[in-house]
Design a protein around this motif. Structure first.
Motif, PDB file in Angstrom:
ATOM      1  N   THR A   2      10.554  78.089 -28.498  1.00  0.00           N
ATOM      2  CA  THR A   2       9.301  77.853 -29.033  1.00  0.00           C
ATOM      3  C   THR A   2       8.255  78.079 -27.951  1.00  0.00           C
ATOM      4  N   THR A   3       7.060  78.755 -28.278  1.00  0.00           N
ATOM      5  CA  THR A   3       6.127  78.942 -27.077  1.00  0.00           C
ATOM      6  C   THR A   3       5.140  77.775 -27.208  1.00  0.00           C
ATOM      7  N   PHE A   4       4.241  77.510 -26.177  1.00  0.00           N
ATOM      8  CA  PHE A   4       3.615  76.019 -25.933  1.00  0.00           C
ATOM      9  C   PHE A   4       2.194  76.562 -25.132  1.00  0.00           C
ATOM     10  N   ARG A   5       1.121  76.177 -25.843  1.00  0.00           N
ATOM     11  CA  ARG A   5      -0.124  76.445 -25.077  1.00  0.00           C
ATOM     12  C   ARG A   5      -0.978  75.114 -24.977  1.00  0.00           C
ATOM     13  N   LEU A   6      -1.549  74.631 -24.204  1.00  0.00           N
ATOM     14  CA  LEU A   6      -2.617  73.331 -24.070  1.00  0.00           C
ATOM     15  C   LEU A   6      -3.889  74.243 -23.772  1.00  0.00           C
ATOM     16  N   ALA A   7      -4.869  73.812 -24.551  1.00  0.00           N
ATOM     17  CA  ALA A   7      -6.199  74.410 -24.505  1.00  0.00           C
ATOM     18  C   ALA A   7      -7.345  73.348 -24.770  1.00  0.00           C
ATOM     19  N   ALA A   8      -8.293  73.785 -24.325  1.00  0.00           N
ATOM     20  CA  ALA A   8      -9.615  73.001 -24.355  1.00  0.00           C
ATOM     21  C   ALA A   8     -10.621  73.664 -24.885  1.00  0.00           C
ATOM     22  N   TYR A   9     -11.408  72.893 -26.028  1.00  0.00           N
ATOM     23  CA  TYR A   9     -12.351  73.527 -26.604  1.00  0.00           C
ATOM     24  C   TYR A   9     -13.608  72.897 -26.802  1.00  0.00           C
ATOM     25  N   LEU A  20     -20.540  79.521 -31.861  1.00  0.00           N
ATOM     26  CA  LEU A  20     -19.161  80.210 -31.961  1.00  0.00           C
ATOM     27  C   LEU A  20     -19.244  81.488 -31.097  1.00  0.00           C
ATOM     28  N   VAL A  21     -17.792  81.821 -30.749  1.00  0.00           N
ATOM     29  CA  VAL A  21     -17.834  83.335 -29.987  1.00  0.00           C
ATOM     30  C   VAL A  21     -16.787  84.058 -30.936  1.00  0.00           C
ATOM     31  N   ARG A  22     -16.843  85.429 -31.075  1.00  0.00           N
ATOM     32  CA  ARG A  22     -16.132  86.394 -31.844  1.00  0.00           C
ATOM     33  C   ARG A  22     -14.890  86.830 -31.089  1.00  0.00           C
ATOM     34  N   PRO A  35     -15.759  78.040 -28.333  1.00  0.00           N
ATOM     35  CA  PRO A  35     -15.704  78.581 -27.030  1.00  0.00           C
ATOM     36  C   PRO A  35     -14.415  77.885 -26.318  1.00  0.00           C
ATOM     37  N   GLY A  36     -13.559  78.425 -25.607  1.00  0.00           N
ATOM     38  CA  GLY A  36     -12.575  77.620 -25.170  1.00  0.00           C
ATOM     39  C   GLY A  36     -11.488  78.318 -24.978  1.00  0.00           C
ATOM     40  N   GLY A  37     -10.370  77.786 -24.157  1.00  0.00           N
ATOM     41  CA  GLY A  37      -8.992  78.572 -24.060  1.00  0.00           C
ATOM     42  C   GLY A  37      -8.080  77.722 -23.381  1.00  0.00           C
ATOM     43  N   ALA A  38      -7.014  78.494 -22.746  1.00  0.00           N
ATOM     44  CA  ALA A  38      -6.084  77.797 -22.166  1.00  0.00           C
ATOM     45  C   ALA A  38      -6.263  76.871 -20.846  1.00  0.00           C
ATOM     46  N   ALA A  48     -11.337  72.620 -17.586  1.00  0.00           N
ATOM     47  CA  ALA A  48     -10.870  73.893 -18.267  1.00  0.00           C
ATOM     48  C   ALA A  48     -12.047  74.247 -19.033  1.00  0.00           C
ATOM     49  N   VAL A  49     -12.536  73.072 -20.131  1.00  0.00           N
ATOM     50  CA  VAL A  49     -13.582  73.519 -21.165  1.00  0.00           C
ATOM     51  C   VAL A  49     -15.034  74.031 -20.458  1.00  0.00           C
ATOM     52  N   VAL A  50     -15.329  73.556 -19.563  1.00  0.00           N
ATOM     53  CA  VAL A  50     -16.442  73.958 -18.550  1.00  0.00           C
ATOM     54  C   VAL A  50     -16.410  75.240 -18.198  1.00  0.00           C
ATOM     55  N   ARG A  51     -15.283  75.525 -17.516  1.00  0.00           N
ATOM     56  CA  ARG A  51     -14.936  76.659 -17.009  1.00  0.00           C
ATOM     57  C   ARG A  51     -14.981  77.861 -18.352  1.00  0.00           C
ATOM     58  N   GLU A  52     -14.394  77.657 -19.344  1.00  0.00           N
ATOM     59  CA  GLU A  52     -14.223  78.568 -20.363  1.00  0.00           C
ATOM     60  C   GLU A  52     -15.552  78.637 -20.922  1.00  0.00           C
ATOM     61  N   VAL A  53     -16.456  77.846 -21.382  1.00  0.00           N
ATOM     62  CA  VAL A  53     -17.836  77.923 -21.737  1.00  0.00           C
ATOM     63  C   VAL A  53     -18.637  78.763 -20.816  1.00  0.00           C
ATOM     64  N   ALA A  54     -18.368  78.704 -19.397  1.00  0.00           N
ATOM     65  CA  ALA A  54     -19.150  79.531 -18.804  1.00  0.00           C
ATOM     66  C   ALA A  54     -18.716  81.085 -18.693  1.00  0.00           C
ATOM     67  N   GLU A  55     -17.495  81.313 -18.811  1.00  0.00           N
ATOM     68  CA  GLU A  55     -16.803  82.434 -18.833  1.00  0.00           C
ATOM     69  C   GLU A  55     -16.989  83.193 -20.241  1.00  0.00           C
TER      70      GLU A  55
END
Length: 157
Positions: A2-9, A20-22, A35-38, A48-55
């Motif tokens: 099983t693969t696993f991912r922790l993400a923040a949105y 939203l982002v496409r 917006p969000g990600g790993a 992480a969520v602040v970083r992902e929003v900026a990216e």
């Protein structure tokens, strides 16, 4: 295996619109997401969520509050790469206030950050996490948990 991912949105709602982002990939023609990600190893989901929003949007994001956590288990047969086995995604959802004008992520997997009318979301091809994030933001359940979102049609894992 099983693969696993922790993400923040980030769930950003202003004037009856959600940011939203496409997302584009080799596996589909594109779909909408929050917006969000790993969360990187050793990184706090809050950061992480602040970083992902900026990216992904080019905007500054200020976390206003934790909305909740979603755990999604995807059987191998429902993945775009079933040979990788089942997958579990833990998503941490935050209400985030956005400042700045959205712009596409340079050389990234997300494009077209758009303030989308809430009434239009149901007609979009989108990740299930959009529905989870909106349910958490609009319903504010005291447990920080909402029922599983069924996938199919316009809603993807």
């Amino acid at each position: 295996m099983t693969t696993f991912r922790l993400a923040a949105y980030a769930v950003s709602i202003e004037n009856d619109r959600v940011l939203l982002v496409r997302c584009t990939s080799a596996f589909d023609e594109g779909h909408w997401s929050l917006p969000g990600g790993a969360v990187e190893h050793g990184e706090d989901p809050f950061e992480a969520v602040v970083r992902e929003v900026a990216e992904e949007t080019g905007c500054d994001g200020e976390v206003e509050r934790l909305l909740g956590v979603d755990s999604r288990f995807i059987p191998a047969a429902e993945r775009h790469m079933p040979e990788k086995g089942p997958h579990q995604n833990i998503g941490v959802f935050y209400r985030v206030r956005i400042t700045g004008e959205p712009r596409p992520e340079p050389n990234g997997a997300t494009v077209d950050p758009v303030w989308t009318p809430l009434a239009d979301v149901a007609g979009l091809r989108r990740a299930s996490l959009v529905d989870v994030g909106l349910a958490l933001a609009l319903g504010t359940p005291p447990t920080g948990h909402v029922a599983a979102v069924p996938v199919g049609g316009l809603v993807l894992h």
